[in-house]
Design a protein around this motif. Structure first.
Motif, PDB file in Angstrom:
ATOM      1  N   LYS A 121       0.827  -1.197   0.000  1.00 16.41           N
ATOM      2  CA  LYS A 121       0.000   0.000   0.000  1.00 16.41           C
ATOM      3  C   LYS A 121       0.869   1.257   0.000  1.00 16.41           C
ATOM      4  O   LYS A 121       2.068   1.206   0.303  1.00 16.41           O
ATOM      5  N   ASN A 122       0.250   2.362  -0.313  1.00 16.63           N
ATOM      6  CA  ASN A 122       0.947   3.639  -0.357  1.00 16.63           C
ATOM      7  C   ASN A 122       1.563   3.992   0.997  1.00 16.63           C
ATOM      8  O   ASN A 122       0.981   3.710   2.061  1.00 16.63           O
ATOM      9  N   ASN A 123       2.748   4.606   0.958  1.00 16.84           N
ATOM     10  CA  ASN A 123       3.396   5.175   2.154  1.00 16.84           C
ATOM     11  C   ASN A 123       3.731   4.134   3.222  1.00 16.84           C
ATOM     12  O   ASN A 123       3.828   4.471   4.401  1.00 16.84           O
ATOM     13  N   PHE A 124       3.913   2.890   2.817  1.00 14.86           N
ATOM     14  CA  PHE A 124       4.066   1.800   3.785  1.00 14.86           C
ATOM     15  C   PHE A 124       5.473   1.701   4.373  1.00 14.86           C
ATOM     16  O   PHE A 124       5.641   1.350   5.535  1.00 14.86           O
ATOM     17  N   PHE A 125       6.500   2.007   3.588  1.00 15.70           N
ATOM     18  CA  PHE A 125       7.877   1.770   4.024  1.00 15.70           C
ATOM     19  C   PHE A 125       8.567   3.047   4.500  1.00 15.70           C
ATOM     20  O   PHE A 125       8.531   4.075   3.828  1.00 15.70           O
ATOM     21  N   HIS A 126       9.208   2.926   5.638  1.00 13.84           N
ATOM     22  CA  HIS A 126      10.003   4.030   6.158  1.00 13.84           C
ATOM     23  C   HIS A 126      11.397   4.064   5.537  1.00 13.84           C
ATOM     24  O   HIS A 126      12.034   5.109   5.484  1.00 13.84           O
ATOM     25  N   VAL A 157       5.242   3.744  -2.437  1.00 16.60           N
ATOM     26  CA  VAL A 157       5.199   2.976  -1.188  1.00 16.60           C
ATOM     27  C   VAL A 157       6.040   3.619  -0.079  1.00 16.60           C
ATOM     28  O   VAL A 157       5.990   3.160   1.063  1.00 16.60           O
ATOM     29  N   LEU A 158       6.811   4.654  -0.397  1.00 15.44           N
ATOM     30  CA  LEU A 158       7.688   5.267   0.595  1.00 15.44           C
ATOM     31  C   LEU A 158       6.922   6.246   1.480  1.00 15.44           C
ATOM     32  O   LEU A 158       6.155   7.090   0.986  1.00 15.44           O
ATOM     33  N   HIS A 159       7.126   6.126   2.765  1.00  8.50           N
ATOM     34  CA  HIS A 159       6.519   7.027   3.745  1.00  8.50           C
ATOM     35  C   HIS A 159       6.980   8.467   3.476  1.00  8.50           C
ATOM     36  O   HIS A 159       8.125   8.688   3.070  1.00  8.50           O
ATOM     37  N   PRO A 160       6.119   9.466   3.702  1.00 12.69           N
ATOM     38  CA  PRO A 160       6.516  10.857   3.456  1.00 12.69           C
ATOM     39  C   PRO A 160       7.781  11.288   4.196  1.00 12.69           C
ATOM     40  O   PRO A 160       8.500  12.173   3.731  1.00 12.69           O
ATOM     41  N   LEU A 161       8.045  10.678   5.350  1.00 11.59           N
ATOM     42  CA  LEU A 161       9.261  11.003   6.098  1.00 11.59           C
ATOM     43  C   LEU A 161      10.372   9.980   5.873  1.00 11.59           C
ATOM     44  O   LEU A 161      11.411  10.029   6.527  1.00 11.59           O
ATOM     45  N   GLY A 162      10.133   9.050   4.946  1.00 14.38           N
ATOM     46  CA  GLY A 162      11.070   7.950   4.752  1.00 14.38           C
ATOM     47  C   GLY A 162      12.245   8.294   3.856  1.00 14.38           C
ATOM     48  O   GLY A 162      12.303   9.358   3.237  1.00 14.38           O
ATOM     49  N   ASN A 163      13.179   7.350   3.777  1.00 13.67           N
ATOM     50  CA  ASN A 163      14.379   7.488   2.958  1.00 13.67           C
ATOM     51  C   ASN A 163      14.509   6.319   1.991  1.00 13.67           C
ATOM     52  O   ASN A 163      14.298   5.168   2.362  1.00 13.67           O
ATOM     53  N   LEU A 164      14.868   6.633   0.760  1.00 12.22           N
ATOM     54  CA  LEU A 164      15.343   5.633  -0.194  1.00 12.22           C
ATOM     55  C   LEU A 164      16.861   5.727  -0.211  1.00 12.22           C
ATOM     56  O   LEU A 164      17.420   6.804  -0.453  1.00 12.22           O
ATOM     57  N   TRP A 165      17.528   4.603   0.045  1.00  9.35           N
ATOM     58  CA  TRP A 165      18.989   4.568   0.019  1.00  9.35           C
ATOM     59  C   TRP A 165      19.434   3.698  -1.146  1.00  9.35           C
ATOM     60  O   TRP A 165      19.144   2.504  -1.194  1.00  9.35           O
ATOM     61  N   GLN A 166      20.145   4.290  -2.071  1.00  6.87           N
ATOM     62  CA  GLN A 166      20.717   3.560  -3.190  1.00  6.87           C
ATOM     63  C   GLN A 166      22.213   3.390  -2.965  1.00  6.87           C
ATOM     64  O   GLN A 166      22.919   4.362  -2.688  1.00  6.87           O
TER      65      GLN A 166
END
Length: 218
Positions: A121-126, A157-166
């Motif tokens: 679901k949307n915004n699921f992952f921090h 799927v990323l939480h609005p306060l979350g981070n994507l780390w590449q």
């Protein structure tokens, strides 16, 4: 190698080479050591009891098991790959922990899925960890478009306060331009920064942090 973007290649590889682990680019210990304090800070920022972490295209990396074992912050790590062989490998690694997690609330899930069509679901992952997965997608002749599709779904799927780390060995002059081009094409709003994760005699390995610019997510 353009095969790195193909499902059939990974299916055959993991079925044929089951007993050989592969941590692309940077060792899992190095990744865990760098990410653990960032995850702790993110928990304080979000105020969540437990953080949801997505390992995007987990393969046979030790990152999920090492993080689960060492991270004091309570986390649920979702190992996502479209190879059944990779997920079977992860199951073995994670079951071997015998509940010896860094936090008693921590756990894991194994999910077989395409990284461009995530079943969440949307915004699921921090946190979303992309360790070489985008690099593999870019090997395809349609790699840029595949990377755009993946980034759009990760953004969803990323939480609005979350981070994507590449995590990649791609030079910032190239990767930051690539991230900007995806942002423009997919009409996304985020900021990108980087740090050197590890240097050796041959390469520099980078950690790129992608954050939402806006909290106006659905």
């Amino acid at each position: 190698d353009s095969n790195l973007s193909k499902r059939e290649y990974w299916r055959k590889r993991y079925n044929w080479d089951k007993q050989v682990k592969m941590d692309w680019l940077v060792d899992a210990d190095e990744v865990s050591q760098n990410l653990e304090p960032k995850i702790q800070q993110l928990r304080k920022k979000t105020g969540e009891v437990c953080l949801n972490i997505l390992d995007l295209g987990c393969g046979t990396s030790d990152v999920p098991s090492v993080l689960l074992k060492r991270c004091k912050t309570p986390v649920i790590i979702y190992c996502v790959d479209y190879s059944e062989g990779a997920l079977q490998w992860q199951k073995g690694l994670l079951e071997d922990l015998d509940q010896k997690h860094g936090n008693l609330l921590s756990n894991y899930r194994l999910v077989m899925a395409d990284v461009c069509q995530l079943p969440f679901k949307n915004n699921f992952f921090h946190v979303v960890i992309d360790k070489g997965t985008t690099d593999s997608l870019l090997k395809s002749k349609d790699g840029h478009q595949m990377a755009v599709s993946c980034m759009k779904d990760v953004h969803r799927v990323l939480h609005p306060l979350g981070n994507l780390w590449q995590i990649t060995d791609e030079d910032p002059d190239i990767r930051l331009l690539f991230l900007q081009s995806i942002q423009d094409e997919a009409n996304l709003k985020y900021s990108s920064s980087f740090e050197v994760l590890l240097s050796d005699d041959i390469n520099d390995y980078f950690l790129y942090t992608i954050k939402e610019d806006s909290l106006d997510k659905p």
